[in-house]
Design a protein around this motif. Structure first.
Motif, PDB file in Angstrom:
ATOM      1  N   UNK A   1      -0.456  10.733  -1.005  1.00 29.01           N
ATOM      2  CA  UNK A   1       0.334   9.540  -0.709  1.00 29.01           C
ATOM      3  C   UNK A   1       1.699   9.553  -1.393  1.00 29.01           C
ATOM      4  N   UNK A   2       2.532   8.648  -0.913  1.00 27.99           N
ATOM      5  CA  UNK A   2       3.801   8.346  -1.559  1.00 27.99           C
ATOM      6  C   UNK A   2       3.791   6.873  -1.965  1.00 27.99           C
TER       7      UNK A   2
ATOM      8  N   UNK B   1       8.856  11.766  -7.333  1.00 23.92           N
ATOM      9  CA  UNK B   1       8.785  12.144  -5.920  1.00 23.92           C
ATOM     10  C   UNK B   1      10.077  12.885  -5.587  1.00 23.92           C
ATOM     11  N   UNK B   2       9.931  14.141  -5.227  1.00 24.49           N
ATOM     12  CA  UNK B   2      11.074  14.961  -4.848  1.00 24.49           C
ATOM     13  C   UNK B   2      11.133  15.031  -3.319  1.00 24.49           C
TER      14      UNK B   2
ATOM     15  N   UNK C   1       3.780  15.966  -4.719  1.00 24.38           N
ATOM     16  CA  UNK C   1       4.827  14.978  -4.947  1.00 24.38           C
ATOM     17  C   UNK C   1       6.099  15.275  -4.152  1.00 24.38           C
ATOM     18  N   UNK C   2       6.025  16.200  -3.180  1.00 18.69           N
ATOM     19  CA  UNK C   2       7.184  16.584  -2.394  1.00 18.69           C
ATOM     20  C   UNK C   2       7.135  15.952  -1.010  1.00 18.69           C
ATOM     21  N   UNK C   3       8.133  15.106  -0.699  1.00 20.04           N
ATOM     22  CA  UNK C   3       8.277  14.614   0.665  1.00 20.04           C
ATOM     23  C   UNK C   3       8.992  15.708   1.447  1.00 20.04           C
TER      24      UNK C   3
ATOM     25  N   UNK D   1       0.815  -1.206   0.000  1.00 18.98           N
ATOM     26  CA  UNK D   1       0.000   0.000   0.000  1.00 18.98           C
ATOM     27  C   UNK D   1       0.850   1.257   0.000  1.00 18.98           C
ATOM     28  N   UNK D   2       0.193   2.399   0.049  1.00 20.42           N
ATOM     29  CA  UNK D   2       0.849   3.696   0.010  1.00 20.42           C
ATOM     30  C   UNK D   2       1.195   4.158   1.425  1.00 20.42           C
ATOM     31  N   UNK D   3       1.993   5.220   1.533  1.00 20.68           N
ATOM     32  CA  UNK D   3       2.295   5.773   2.853  1.00 20.68           C
ATOM     33  C   UNK D   3       2.037   7.275   2.854  1.00 20.68           C
TER      34      UNK D   3
END
Length: 591
Positions: free
Chosen positions: A360-361, A400-401, A422-424, A350-352
Protein backbone atom coordinates in the motif's frame (compact mmCIF):
# COMPACT_ATOMS: atom_id res chain seq x y z
CA UNK A 1 -5.25 44.22 107.97
CA UNK A 2 -3.82 43.58 104.49
CA UNK A 3 -3.66 39.96 103.40
CA UNK A 4 -0.83 38.97 101.14
CA UNK A 5 -1.02 35.73 99.09
CA UNK A 6 2.18 33.91 98.28
CA UNK A 7 2.94 30.59 96.54
CA UNK A 8 5.63 28.17 97.14
CA UNK A 9 7.33 26.57 94.09
CA UNK A 10 5.43 23.39 94.73
CA UNK A 11 2.10 25.20 94.93
CA UNK A 12 2.68 27.02 91.63
CA UNK A 13 3.53 23.80 89.81
CA UNK A 14 0.32 22.21 91.07
CA UNK A 15 -1.74 25.13 89.83
CA UNK A 16 -0.15 24.96 86.37
CA UNK A 17 -0.93 21.26 86.24
CA UNK A 18 -4.61 21.98 86.93
CA UNK A 19 -4.71 24.45 84.02
CA UNK A 20 -3.28 21.87 81.62
CA UNK A 21 -6.30 19.61 82.00
CA UNK A 22 -8.10 21.78 79.39
CA UNK A 23 -5.45 21.18 76.70
CA UNK A 24 -4.36 18.15 74.55
CA UNK A 25 -1.84 15.95 76.17
CA UNK A 26 1.40 16.65 74.28
CA UNK A 27 2.05 12.89 74.23
CA UNK A 28 -1.22 12.07 72.39
CA UNK A 29 -0.91 10.86 68.71
CA UNK A 30 -1.68 13.28 65.89
CA UNK A 31 -5.24 13.27 64.59
CA UNK A 32 -5.82 11.61 61.18
CA UNK A 33 -6.15 13.76 58.03
CA UNK A 34 -7.39 13.48 54.43
CA UNK A 35 -10.33 11.22 55.23
CA UNK A 36 -11.95 9.76 52.09
CA UNK A 37 -14.37 7.11 50.84
CA UNK A 38 -13.98 4.77 47.85
CA UNK A 39 -15.47 1.65 46.25
CA UNK A 40 -19.00 2.03 47.59
CA UNK A 41 -21.25 -0.93 46.89
CA UNK A 42 -24.80 -1.57 48.01
CA UNK A 43 -23.50 -2.88 51.36
CA UNK A 44 -19.93 -1.69 51.86
CA UNK A 45 -17.38 1.07 51.42
CA UNK A 46 -13.63 1.47 51.88
CA UNK A 47 -12.74 4.23 54.35
CA UNK A 48 -9.23 5.67 54.35
CA UNK A 49 -7.16 8.44 55.91
CA UNK A 50 -3.60 9.62 56.36
CA UNK A 51 -1.51 9.45 59.53
CA UNK A 52 1.36 7.64 61.26
CA UNK A 53 -0.23 6.35 64.46
CA UNK A 54 0.17 2.61 65.19
CA UNK A 55 -3.60 2.14 65.49
CA UNK A 56 -6.86 3.91 64.73
CA UNK A 57 -10.42 3.59 65.95
CA UNK A 58 -13.19 3.85 63.36
CA UNK A 59 -16.83 4.39 64.25
CA UNK A 60 -19.50 4.06 61.56
CA UNK A 61 -22.99 5.49 62.17
CA UNK A 62 -22.16 6.02 65.85
CA UNK A 63 -21.54 2.31 66.53
CA UNK A 64 -18.83 0.98 68.80
CA UNK A 65 -15.47 1.68 67.19
CA UNK A 66 -13.27 -0.86 65.42
CA UNK A 67 -9.56 -0.76 66.14
CA UNK A 68 -7.41 -1.17 63.04
CA UNK A 69 -3.71 -1.18 62.28
CA UNK A 70 -3.13 0.83 59.12
CA UNK A 71 -4.96 3.56 57.29
CA UNK A 72 -8.00 1.83 55.78
CA UNK A 73 -11.12 0.09 57.00
CA UNK A 74 -13.83 -1.67 55.00
CA UNK A 75 -17.23 -0.90 56.45
CA UNK A 76 -19.45 -3.91 55.70
CA UNK A 77 -23.05 -5.04 56.21
CA UNK A 78 -24.38 -1.54 55.59
CA UNK A 79 -27.93 -0.71 54.56
CA UNK A 80 -28.34 -0.15 50.82
CA UNK A 81 -29.33 3.25 49.40
CA UNK A 82 -28.56 4.91 52.72
CA UNK A 83 -26.38 7.89 53.73
CA UNK A 84 -23.79 6.89 56.35
CA UNK A 85 -21.55 8.83 58.75
CA UNK A 86 -18.20 7.88 60.20
CA UNK A 87 -15.28 9.20 62.22
CA UNK A 88 -11.72 8.20 63.08
CA UNK A 89 -9.26 8.92 65.86
CA UNK A 90 -5.64 7.90 66.34
CA UNK A 91 -4.65 5.56 69.17
CA UNK A 92 -1.24 5.00 70.77
CA UNK A 93 -1.38 2.85 73.88
CA UNK A 94 -3.83 4.54 76.26
CA UNK A 95 -3.59 7.87 74.49
CA UNK A 96 -6.03 9.09 71.82
CA UNK A 97 -6.31 11.99 69.43
CA UNK A 98 -9.49 13.94 68.97
CA UNK A 99 -12.20 12.37 66.76
CA UNK A 100 -12.21 13.53 63.11
CA UNK A 101 -15.39 13.22 61.04
CA UNK A 102 -15.12 11.67 57.56
CA UNK A 103 -17.24 12.69 54.56
CA UNK A 104 -20.69 11.17 54.46
CA UNK A 105 -21.31 8.54 51.77
CA UNK A 106 -24.30 6.78 50.28
CA UNK A 107 -24.40 3.08 49.56
CA UNK A 108 -25.64 1.92 46.20
CA UNK A 109 -28.71 0.11 45.10
CA UNK A 110 -29.00 -3.64 45.31
CA UNK A 111 -29.58 -3.35 41.54
CA UNK A 112 -25.76 -3.52 41.18
CA UNK A 113 -26.05 -7.27 41.23
CA UNK A 114 -22.91 -9.35 40.82
CA UNK A 115 -22.20 -10.58 37.27
CA UNK A 116 -22.74 -14.26 36.48
CA UNK A 117 -21.63 -16.87 33.94
CA UNK A 118 -18.07 -15.58 33.69
CA UNK A 119 -16.18 -17.32 30.86
CA UNK A 120 -13.22 -16.89 28.53
CA UNK A 121 -12.72 -17.76 24.86
CA UNK A 122 -10.38 -17.24 21.89
CA UNK A 123 -7.27 -17.43 24.04
CA UNK A 124 -4.06 -16.94 22.04
CA UNK A 125 -0.48 -16.43 23.10
CA UNK A 126 -1.12 -12.74 23.83
CA UNK A 127 -4.88 -12.15 24.04
CA UNK A 128 -8.20 -13.48 25.32
CA UNK A 129 -11.89 -12.60 25.14
CA UNK A 130 -13.75 -12.45 28.49
CA UNK A 131 -17.55 -12.61 28.80
CA UNK A 132 -20.20 -12.51 31.53
CA UNK A 133 -23.93 -11.93 32.09
CA UNK A 134 -25.67 -9.26 34.13
CA UNK A 135 -28.17 -6.39 34.14
CA UNK A 136 -25.81 -3.49 34.87
CA UNK A 137 -24.98 -0.93 32.19
CA UNK A 138 -21.24 -0.95 32.95
CA UNK A 139 -18.67 -3.34 34.36
CA UNK A 140 -15.12 -3.09 35.60
CA UNK A 141 -12.76 -5.90 34.56
CA UNK A 142 -9.44 -6.66 36.18
CA UNK A 143 -6.94 -9.03 34.50
CA UNK A 144 -3.57 -9.15 36.23
CA UNK A 145 -2.44 -5.50 36.28
CA UNK A 146 -4.85 -4.55 33.49
CA UNK A 147 -8.12 -2.82 34.49
CA UNK A 148 -10.80 -1.41 32.20
CA UNK A 149 -14.42 -0.28 32.53
CA UNK A 150 -16.71 -1.21 29.62
CA UNK A 151 -20.32 -0.57 28.69
CA UNK A 152 -20.73 -4.16 27.56
CA UNK A 153 -20.66 -7.72 28.81
CA UNK A 154 -17.48 -8.77 27.03
CA UNK A 155 -13.94 -7.52 26.68
CA UNK A 156 -11.10 -8.38 24.31
CA UNK A 157 -7.83 -8.18 26.26
CA UNK A 158 -4.66 -7.86 24.12
CA UNK A 159 -1.04 -7.53 25.18
CA UNK A 160 -0.88 -10.55 27.49
CA UNK A 161 2.28 -12.54 28.12
CA UNK A 162 2.60 -15.95 26.43
CA UNK A 163 2.40 -19.16 28.44
CA UNK A 164 1.06 -17.32 31.51
CA UNK A 165 -1.81 -18.18 33.85
CA UNK A 166 -4.17 -15.27 34.48
CA UNK A 167 -6.69 -14.57 37.25
CA UNK A 168 -9.47 -12.14 36.45
CA UNK A 169 -12.59 -10.70 38.01
CA UNK A 170 -15.57 -8.49 37.15
CA UNK A 171 -17.90 -6.18 39.08
CA UNK A 172 -20.85 -3.96 38.20
CA UNK A 173 -20.34 -0.19 38.06
CA UNK A 174 -22.77 2.74 38.30
CA UNK A 175 -20.99 6.08 38.46
CA UNK A 176 -18.90 6.03 41.64
CA UNK A 177 -20.70 2.97 42.96
CA UNK A 178 -19.42 -0.58 42.57
CA UNK A 179 -20.88 -4.03 43.01
CA UNK A 180 -19.07 -7.00 44.51
CA UNK A 181 -16.14 -8.54 42.66
CA UNK A 182 -16.75 -11.96 41.08
CA UNK A 183 -13.79 -14.12 40.12
CA UNK A 184 -13.71 -15.62 36.64
CA UNK A 185 -12.14 -19.00 35.79
CA UNK A 186 -8.37 -18.93 35.33
CA UNK A 187 -7.00 -19.17 31.81
CA UNK A 188 -3.52 -19.74 30.40
CA UNK A 189 -2.19 -18.09 27.27
CA UNK A 190 -0.57 -20.25 24.63
CA UNK A 191 3.00 -20.45 23.42
CA UNK A 192 4.31 -18.09 20.76
CA UNK A 193 3.42 -19.52 17.36
CA UNK A 194 3.60 -18.31 13.81
CA UNK A 195 0.20 -17.25 12.46
CA UNK A 196 -1.40 -20.04 10.43
CA UNK A 197 -3.03 -17.74 7.86
CA UNK A 198 -1.09 -16.60 4.81
CA UNK A 199 -2.01 -13.06 3.79
CA UNK A 200 -0.43 -9.73 2.92
CA UNK A 201 -2.36 -7.78 5.56
CA UNK A 202 -2.92 -8.55 9.24
CA UNK A 203 -5.43 -6.88 11.56
CA UNK A 204 -3.91 -6.36 15.02
CA UNK A 205 -5.70 -4.76 17.97
CA UNK A 206 -3.96 -1.79 19.63
CA UNK A 207 -1.53 -3.21 22.17
CA UNK A 208 -1.73 -6.67 20.59
CA UNK A 209 0.76 -8.55 18.46
CA UNK A 210 1.06 -11.00 15.59
CA UNK A 211 3.74 -13.33 14.26
CA UNK A 212 3.58 -12.94 10.50
CA UNK A 213 4.53 -16.15 8.63
CA UNK A 214 7.31 -15.62 6.09
CA UNK A 215 6.17 -18.67 4.09
CA UNK A 216 4.27 -16.31 1.78
CA UNK A 217 7.61 -14.94 0.56
CA UNK A 218 9.16 -18.38 0.11
CA UNK A 219 6.13 -19.61 -1.84
CA UNK A 220 6.13 -16.63 -4.19
CA UNK A 221 9.82 -16.69 -5.05
CA UNK A 222 9.78 -20.45 -5.60
CA UNK A 223 6.47 -20.80 -7.45
CA UNK A 224 5.88 -17.48 -9.15
CA UNK A 225 9.39 -16.24 -9.90
CA UNK A 226 11.23 -19.61 -9.92
CA UNK A 227 13.99 -18.04 -7.83
CA UNK A 228 13.83 -19.76 -4.40
CA UNK A 229 15.12 -17.96 -1.34
CA UNK A 230 18.32 -19.67 -0.20
CA UNK A 231 17.80 -22.10 2.67
CA UNK A 232 20.69 -20.54 4.59
CA UNK A 233 19.69 -16.91 3.94
CA UNK A 234 20.19 -14.50 6.84
CA UNK A 235 16.64 -13.35 7.65
CA UNK A 236 15.99 -9.97 9.25
CA UNK A 237 12.92 -7.76 9.63
CA UNK A 238 12.48 -4.01 9.53
CA UNK A 239 9.82 -1.31 9.46
CA UNK A 240 9.33 0.31 6.06
CA UNK A 241 6.97 3.05 7.31
CA UNK A 242 4.03 3.71 9.62
CA UNK A 243 1.45 6.50 9.48
CA UNK A 244 1.35 7.37 13.19
CA UNK A 245 4.14 9.28 14.96
CA UNK A 246 6.02 7.87 17.92
CA UNK A 247 8.77 5.31 18.08
CA UNK A 248 7.31 3.32 20.96
CA UNK A 249 3.86 2.53 22.34
CA UNK A 250 2.56 5.85 20.99
CA UNK A 251 2.85 4.64 17.39
CA UNK A 252 1.06 1.96 15.40
CA UNK A 253 3.99 -0.43 15.86
CA UNK A 254 6.30 -0.53 18.88
CA UNK A 255 8.51 -3.56 18.16
CA UNK A 256 9.56 -5.75 15.23
CA UNK A 257 11.90 -8.75 15.40
CA UNK A 258 12.43 -12.12 13.76
CA UNK A 259 10.88 -15.16 15.42
CA UNK A 260 12.95 -18.35 14.99
CA UNK A 261 14.79 -17.13 11.86
CA UNK A 262 16.80 -20.35 11.83
CA UNK A 263 13.66 -22.18 10.65
CA UNK A 264 13.70 -20.44 7.28
CA UNK A 265 10.32 -20.76 5.55
CA UNK A 266 8.72 -21.69 8.90
CA UNK A 267 10.01 -18.57 10.64
CA UNK A 268 7.94 -15.48 11.40
CA UNK A 269 8.15 -11.77 12.08
CA UNK A 270 6.98 -10.75 15.55
CA UNK A 271 5.15 -7.42 15.37
CA UNK A 272 4.04 -5.70 18.57
CA UNK A 273 1.37 -3.05 18.02
CA UNK A 274 1.44 0.26 19.83
CA UNK A 275 -1.54 1.95 21.40
CA UNK A 276 -2.41 4.12 18.37
CA UNK A 277 -4.66 2.92 15.57
CA UNK A 278 -2.99 3.20 12.18
CA UNK A 279 -1.01 1.37 9.53
CA UNK A 280 2.50 0.10 9.03
CA UNK A 281 4.48 -1.86 6.45
CA UNK A 282 7.08 -4.35 7.66
CA UNK A 283 9.60 -6.08 5.41
CA UNK A 284 11.49 -9.37 5.37
CA UNK A 285 15.08 -9.21 4.17
CA UNK A 286 17.19 -12.15 3.02
CA UNK A 287 20.67 -10.77 3.35
CA UNK A 288 20.50 -7.18 2.11
CA UNK A 289 17.57 -7.82 -0.27
CA UNK A 290 13.91 -7.15 0.56
CA UNK A 291 12.03 -10.29 -0.46
CA UNK A 292 8.53 -9.52 0.86
CA UNK A 293 6.56 -7.03 2.91
CA UNK A 294 3.28 -6.97 4.81
CA UNK A 295 0.68 -4.40 5.80
CA UNK A 296 -0.04 -4.27 9.56
CA UNK A 297 -3.47 -2.74 10.16
CA UNK A 298 -3.61 -1.69 13.83
CA UNK A 299 -7.27 -1.20 14.63
CA UNK A 300 -10.07 -2.26 16.94
CA UNK A 301 -12.21 -2.79 13.84
CA UNK A 302 -13.78 -6.24 13.48
CA UNK A 303 -14.93 -6.89 9.88
CA UNK A 304 -16.99 -9.86 11.02
CA UNK A 305 -19.20 -7.44 12.97
CA UNK A 306 -18.94 -4.17 11.05
CA UNK A 307 -19.67 -4.88 7.38
CA UNK A 308 -22.12 -4.25 4.58
CA UNK A 309 -24.03 -6.68 2.39
CA UNK A 310 -24.60 -5.64 -1.20
CA UNK A 311 -27.41 -7.47 -2.98
CA UNK A 312 -26.49 -7.34 -6.65
CA UNK A 313 -28.91 -7.61 -9.59
CA UNK A 314 -29.06 -10.90 -11.44
CA UNK A 315 -27.31 -11.34 -14.76
CA UNK A 316 -28.56 -13.28 -17.75
CA UNK A 317 -27.19 -16.73 -18.44
CA UNK A 318 -25.89 -17.46 -14.93
CA UNK A 319 -25.77 -21.26 -15.06
CA UNK A 320 -25.95 -22.84 -11.63
CA UNK A 321 -25.37 -19.52 -9.84
CA UNK A 322 -21.63 -19.92 -9.20
CA UNK A 323 -20.41 -18.38 -5.93
CA UNK A 324 -18.62 -15.51 -7.64
CA UNK A 325 -21.94 -14.45 -9.14
CA UNK A 326 -23.87 -14.80 -5.91
CA UNK A 327 -26.89 -12.63 -5.22
CA UNK A 328 -25.15 -10.87 -2.34
CA UNK A 329 -21.62 -10.01 -1.32
CA UNK A 330 -20.30 -8.99 2.10
CA UNK A 331 -17.76 -6.18 2.13
CA UNK A 332 -15.89 -4.38 4.88
CA UNK A 333 -17.64 -1.15 5.87
CA UNK A 334 -14.46 0.84 5.21
CA UNK A 335 -11.52 1.02 2.83
CA UNK A 336 -8.54 -1.20 3.54
CA UNK A 337 -6.40 0.61 6.12
CA UNK A 338 -9.12 3.02 7.33
CA UNK A 339 -9.57 3.30 11.10
CA UNK A 340 -12.68 5.51 10.93
CA UNK A 341 -15.95 5.73 9.02
CA UNK A 342 -16.64 9.34 9.98
CA UNK A 343 -17.20 11.52 6.89
CA UNK A 344 -14.44 14.07 6.47
CA UNK A 345 -12.06 12.30 8.83
CA UNK A 346 -8.62 11.74 7.27
CA UNK A 347 -8.60 8.33 8.98
CA UNK A 348 -11.57 7.21 6.84
CA UNK A 349 -9.64 7.43 3.56
CA UNK A 350 -7.62 4.24 3.95
CA UNK A 351 -4.61 3.17 1.91
CA UNK A 352 -4.27 2.99 -1.88
CA UNK A 353 -2.79 0.39 -4.24
CA UNK A 354 -1.58 0.18 -7.81
CA UNK A 355 -3.65 -2.49 -9.55
CA UNK A 356 -2.20 -5.96 -8.90
CA UNK A 357 0.35 -4.86 -6.27
CA UNK A 358 0.20 -6.09 -2.69
CA UNK A 359 1.95 -3.12 -1.04
CA UNK A 360 0.00 0.00 0.00
CA UNK A 361 0.72 3.69 -0.14
CA UNK A 362 -0.34 6.12 2.61
CA UNK A 363 -3.52 8.12 2.07
CA UNK A 364 -3.90 11.76 1.21
CA UNK A 365 -3.05 14.18 4.01
CA UNK A 366 -6.34 16.01 3.51
CA UNK A 367 -4.73 19.41 2.80
CA UNK A 368 -6.42 20.60 -0.36
CA UNK A 369 -5.03 22.93 -3.04
CA UNK A 370 -6.17 23.78 -6.61
CA UNK A 371 -4.22 22.29 -9.48
CA UNK A 372 -4.94 22.48 -13.22
CA UNK A 373 -8.71 22.92 -12.70
CA UNK A 374 -8.78 19.78 -10.57
CA UNK A 375 -8.44 19.42 -6.83
CA UNK A 376 -5.53 17.53 -5.37
CA UNK A 377 -3.98 16.93 -2.01
CA UNK A 378 -0.67 18.70 -1.74
CA UNK A 379 1.10 15.72 -0.20
CA UNK A 380 0.82 12.13 0.91
CA UNK A 381 -0.09 11.68 4.54
CA UNK A 382 2.89 11.99 6.88
CA UNK A 383 4.69 8.74 7.61
CA UNK A 384 7.43 7.82 10.09
CA UNK A 385 10.31 5.45 10.70
CA UNK A 386 10.80 3.09 13.65
CA UNK A 387 12.20 5.91 15.81
CA UNK A 388 9.20 8.12 15.11
CA UNK A 389 11.12 10.47 12.82
CA UNK A 390 9.18 11.80 9.83
CA UNK A 391 9.94 10.37 6.39
CA UNK A 392 9.50 12.24 3.12
CA UNK A 393 7.25 11.24 0.21
CA UNK A 394 7.68 12.09 -3.46
CA UNK A 395 10.47 12.03 -6.01
CA UNK A 396 13.57 10.96 -4.07
CA UNK A 397 11.55 10.49 -0.88
CA UNK A 398 12.97 8.62 2.12
CA UNK A 399 9.58 7.09 2.90
CA UNK A 400 7.69 6.79 -0.38
CA UNK A 401 9.89 7.23 -3.43
CA UNK A 402 8.72 7.61 -7.03
CA UNK A 403 10.60 6.00 -9.89
CA UNK A 404 10.37 4.17 -13.20
CA UNK A 405 10.23 0.46 -13.91
CA UNK A 406 13.73 -0.93 -14.40
CA UNK A 407 12.84 -3.95 -16.54
CA UNK A 408 11.34 -4.71 -19.92
CA UNK A 409 10.40 -8.26 -18.92
CA UNK A 410 7.18 -8.35 -16.91
CA UNK A 411 8.28 -11.07 -14.52
CA UNK A 412 11.44 -9.20 -13.65
CA UNK A 413 9.37 -6.03 -13.33
CA UNK A 414 6.97 -7.64 -10.85
CA UNK A 415 9.92 -8.94 -8.81
CA UNK A 416 11.36 -5.42 -8.88
CA UNK A 417 8.11 -4.12 -7.35
CA UNK A 418 8.22 -6.78 -4.62
CA UNK A 419 11.77 -5.77 -3.73
CA UNK A 420 10.80 -2.09 -3.56
CA UNK A 421 7.57 -1.87 -1.52
CA UNK A 422 7.97 1.86 -0.90
CA UNK A 423 8.41 2.73 -4.59
CA UNK A 424 5.50 4.18 -6.56
CA UNK A 425 6.22 2.99 -10.10
CA UNK A 426 5.44 5.77 -12.55
CA UNK A 427 4.97 5.33 -16.29
CA UNK A 428 8.02 6.17 -18.37
CA UNK A 429 6.60 6.08 -21.91
CA UNK A 430 5.05 8.93 -23.95
CA UNK A 431 2.17 8.61 -24.40
CA UNK A 432 2.17 6.08 -21.58
CA UNK A 433 -0.09 3.08 -21.34
CA UNK A 434 0.39 3.58 -17.61
CA UNK A 435 1.35 0.06 -16.59
CA UNK A 436 3.87 -0.67 -13.87
CA UNK A 437 5.03 -4.23 -14.63
CA UNK A 438 7.57 -3.24 -17.31
CA UNK A 439 8.96 -0.21 -19.11
CA UNK A 440 7.38 -1.23 -22.41
CA UNK A 441 4.55 0.65 -24.09
CA UNK A 442 1.33 -0.95 -25.34
CA UNK A 443 -1.31 0.89 -27.30
CA UNK A 444 -3.84 -1.95 -27.41
CA UNK A 445 -4.53 -5.03 -25.32
CA UNK A 446 -1.19 -6.59 -24.33
CA UNK A 447 -0.33 -10.07 -25.62
CA UNK A 448 -1.82 -13.11 -23.87
CA UNK A 449 1.43 -13.99 -22.14
CA UNK A 450 1.40 -10.57 -20.50
CA UNK A 451 -2.26 -10.88 -19.44
CA UNK A 452 -1.51 -13.93 -17.32
CA UNK A 453 1.29 -12.17 -15.44
CA UNK A 454 -0.56 -8.89 -15.12
CA UNK A 455 -3.61 -10.54 -13.59
CA UNK A 456 -2.07 -10.75 -10.14
CA UNK A 457 -5.24 -10.46 -8.05
CA UNK A 458 -6.84 -13.61 -9.40
CA UNK A 459 -9.78 -12.37 -11.48
CA UNK A 460 -8.94 -13.94 -14.83
CA UNK A 461 -5.95 -16.29 -15.12
CA UNK A 462 -5.81 -18.27 -18.34
CA UNK A 463 -5.80 -21.76 -16.86
CA UNK A 464 -9.53 -21.67 -15.96
CA UNK A 465 -12.09 -19.67 -17.91
CA UNK A 466 -15.80 -19.01 -18.18
CA UNK A 467 -15.52 -19.05 -21.98
CA UNK A 468 -14.83 -15.34 -22.28
CA UNK A 469 -11.32 -15.33 -20.90
CA UNK A 470 -12.37 -14.52 -17.34
CA UNK A 471 -12.23 -16.65 -14.25
CA UNK A 472 -13.80 -14.81 -11.32
CA UNK A 473 -13.79 -17.91 -9.13
CA UNK A 474 -9.98 -18.13 -9.16
CA UNK A 475 -8.49 -18.57 -5.73
CA UNK A 476 -7.01 -15.63 -3.86
CA UNK A 477 -3.49 -15.06 -5.09
CA UNK A 478 -0.20 -14.45 -3.33
CA UNK A 479 -0.45 -10.76 -4.31
CA UNK A 480 -3.94 -10.06 -2.96
CA UNK A 481 -3.62 -7.20 -0.42
CA UNK A 482 -6.56 -8.16 1.84
CA UNK A 483 -6.42 -9.90 5.27
CA UNK A 484 -7.12 -13.62 5.65
CA UNK A 485 -10.71 -14.50 4.77
CA UNK A 486 -11.08 -11.47 2.49
CA UNK A 487 -10.11 -10.62 -1.07
CA UNK A 488 -10.34 -7.87 -3.66
CA UNK A 489 -13.94 -8.01 -4.99
CA UNK A 490 -14.83 -9.36 -8.39
CA UNK A 491 -18.43 -8.41 -9.13
CA UNK A 492 -18.71 -5.00 -10.82
CA UNK A 493 -22.50 -5.21 -10.58
CA UNK A 494 -21.95 -3.63 -7.17
CA UNK A 495 -21.76 -0.29 -8.97
CA UNK A 496 -25.29 -0.80 -10.28
CA UNK A 497 -26.52 -1.66 -6.81
CA UNK A 498 -25.03 1.46 -5.25
CA UNK A 499 -27.17 3.65 -7.51
CA UNK A 500 -30.33 1.53 -7.77
CA UNK A 501 -32.16 3.84 -5.38
CA UNK A 502 -30.87 7.34 -5.94
CA UNK A 503 -33.21 8.78 -3.32
CA UNK A 504 -31.09 7.04 -0.66
CA UNK A 505 -27.80 8.36 -2.03
CA UNK A 506 -26.41 11.60 -0.64
CA UNK A 507 -23.35 13.52 -1.77
CA UNK A 508 -21.43 14.78 1.23
CA UNK A 509 -19.59 17.79 -0.25
CA UNK A 510 -15.78 17.39 -0.21
CA UNK A 511 -16.12 14.24 1.90
CA UNK A 512 -17.71 11.35 0.01
CA UNK A 513 -21.03 9.67 -0.68
CA UNK A 514 -23.59 8.20 1.67
CA UNK A 515 -25.14 5.24 -0.15
CA UNK A 516 -27.91 4.69 2.38
CA UNK A 517 -27.91 1.14 3.71
CA UNK A 518 -24.49 0.58 2.14
CA UNK A 519 -22.88 3.30 4.20
CA UNK A 520 -20.17 5.87 3.63
CA UNK A 521 -17.66 5.78 0.77
CA UNK A 522 -15.06 8.58 0.99
CA UNK A 523 -13.65 10.73 -1.77
CA UNK A 524 -10.22 9.22 -1.26
CA UNK A 525 -8.78 10.45 -4.56
CA UNK A 526 -6.13 8.66 -6.58
CA UNK A 527 -2.47 8.96 -7.55
CA UNK A 528 -1.70 9.60 -11.21
CA UNK A 529 1.18 7.42 -12.45
CA UNK A 530 3.00 10.22 -14.26
CA UNK A 531 4.85 13.39 -13.33
CA UNK A 532 2.15 14.20 -10.78
CA UNK A 533 2.71 10.96 -8.88
CA UNK A 534 3.87 12.98 -5.88
CA UNK A 535 0.30 14.12 -5.27
CA UNK A 536 -3.18 12.76 -4.64
CA UNK A 537 -5.69 14.17 -7.12
CA UNK A 538 -9.44 14.85 -6.93
CA UNK A 539 -9.64 14.03 -3.23
CA UNK A 540 -12.71 16.21 -2.74
CA UNK A 541 -14.94 14.79 -5.46
CA UNK A 542 -13.64 11.41 -6.67
CA UNK A 543 -13.67 7.98 -5.09
CA UNK A 544 -13.31 4.44 -6.30
CA UNK A 545 -12.26 0.94 -5.30
CA UNK A 546 -10.61 -1.76 -7.38
CA UNK A 547 -12.17 -4.98 -8.64
CA UNK A 548 -9.85 -7.99 -9.00
CA UNK A 549 -10.29 -8.52 -12.74
CA UNK A 550 -8.61 -6.67 -15.55
CA UNK A 551 -10.23 -5.11 -18.57
CA UNK A 552 -8.68 -4.50 -21.99
CA UNK A 553 -5.78 -2.36 -20.86
CA UNK A 554 -6.02 -2.06 -17.10
CA UNK A 555 -7.82 -2.85 -13.90
CA UNK A 556 -11.55 -2.50 -13.31
CA UNK A 557 -12.81 -0.13 -10.67
CA UNK A 558 -16.12 0.96 -9.14
CA UNK A 559 -16.03 4.75 -9.46
CA UNK A 560 -18.29 7.41 -7.88
CA UNK A 561 -17.60 10.96 -9.02
CA UNK A 562 -19.22 14.39 -8.68
CA UNK A 563 -18.33 17.82 -9.93
CA UNK A 564 -16.90 20.38 -7.56
CA UNK A 565 -20.38 21.68 -6.85
CA UNK A 566 -21.44 18.30 -5.43
CA UNK A 567 -23.56 17.24 -8.44
CA UNK A 568 -23.19 13.71 -9.85
CA UNK A 569 -20.75 13.74 -12.75
CA UNK A 570 -20.07 10.02 -13.11
CA UNK A 571 -22.56 8.13 -10.96
CA UNK A 572 -21.18 4.85 -9.57
CA UNK A 573 -20.13 2.65 -12.43
CA UNK A 574 -17.52 0.08 -13.39
CA UNK A 575 -14.66 1.66 -15.31
CA UNK A 576 -11.48 0.37 -16.88
CA UNK A 577 -8.51 2.19 -15.31
CA UNK A 578 -4.81 2.01 -16.09
CA UNK A 579 -2.99 -0.38 -13.69
CA UNK A 580 -0.40 2.16 -12.57
CA UNK A 581 -3.05 4.37 -10.96
CA UNK A 582 -3.22 4.01 -7.18
CA UNK A 583 -6.68 3.86 -5.64
CA UNK A 584 -8.60 2.34 -2.72
CA UNK A 585 -9.39 -1.31 -1.99
CA UNK A 586 -12.64 -2.36 -0.30
CA UNK A 587 -12.14 -6.00 0.74
CA UNK A 588 -14.87 -8.60 0.21
CA UNK A 589 -15.42 -11.69 2.35
CA UNK A 590 -14.24 -14.77 0.49
CA UNK A 591 -16.97 -17.08 -0.82
Amino acid sequence: MKTIFSFTAIGLAALLALGSCEKDNPQSPAAPTALSVADQTDASAVLSWEGTAPHYEVSVNGADPHTVAGNTHTAAELAAETTHTWRVRAKSGDLYSAWVDGPQFTTGSTALAAPTALAFSDVTYDAATLTWDGAAASYQVEVGEFTQTVDAKSLFVPGLDPETQYDWRVRAVAGELYGDWVDGPQFTTGALRVNADLANSYIVAPGGSVIVPVKQAYNAWADYFAKPIASDANLTAELVWMDTPGGSAEGAVSAIEMFKPEEGANAGIYVKAGNAEGNAVVALKAGDRTVWSWHIWVTAYDPAVQNITIDVPATEGMAGAPPWEAASHTLMDRNLGAVSTTPGDINSLGLTYQFGRKDPFPSSDGEIAPYDSRVISTYYRKIYDARGDELTCGWGGTGIDIGYQAYEDDMEGIAFAVENPNLFIAASSTPPLLIWTSNRTFTMRPPASFEVKMDMWGGNPSDVSDGNGWNPQASKTVFDPCPAGYRVPWDSRMALTLIESETENTVLPSQGCDFGQYGYFPFSGHIMPDGDAGFYQEVTFWGGFWMNWRGGYGGTMVVYDVDQGGIWKDIPQAQNVYPAYSASVRCQREW
